[in-house]
Design a protein around this motif. Structure first.
Motif: not given
Length: 81
Positions: A50-72
């Motif tokens: 609903e509201v884009y923020s760093l906290e909201a992105e970090l709490a979102n499972a899919r965003c976390g998966e994408v970051i982990a994949f890219q980092k890998g």
């Protein structure tokens, strides 16, 4: 294609592909950063945040998966699995 695409993220994915195509000798760090950012933005826009923020992105499972994949991928390319 971008103008008629109905699916969100098409523009960002097209931008990522074009950036790769514009780098025939390989991706510089700057271009790679842009490609990864375009790909992330394509996924981010598809999530129900609903509201884009760093906290909201970090709490979102899919965003976390994408970051982990890219980092890998980056670590594997550097030889650090």
């Amino acid at each position: 294609m971008d103008e008629i695409a109905e699916e969100y993220g098409t523009s960002q994915m097209l931008s990522a592909l074009l950036a790769c195509g514009d780098a025939p000798e390989g991706l510089s760090g700057e271009v790679l950063y842009g490609v990864l950012a375009f790909c992330y933005e394509a996924i981010l826009g598809r999530e129900d945040i609903e509201v884009y923020s760093l906290e909201a992105e970090l709490a979102n499972a899919r965003c976390g998966e994408v970051i982990a994949f890219q980092k890998g991928c980056v670590l594997a390319a550097l030889g650090n699995p």
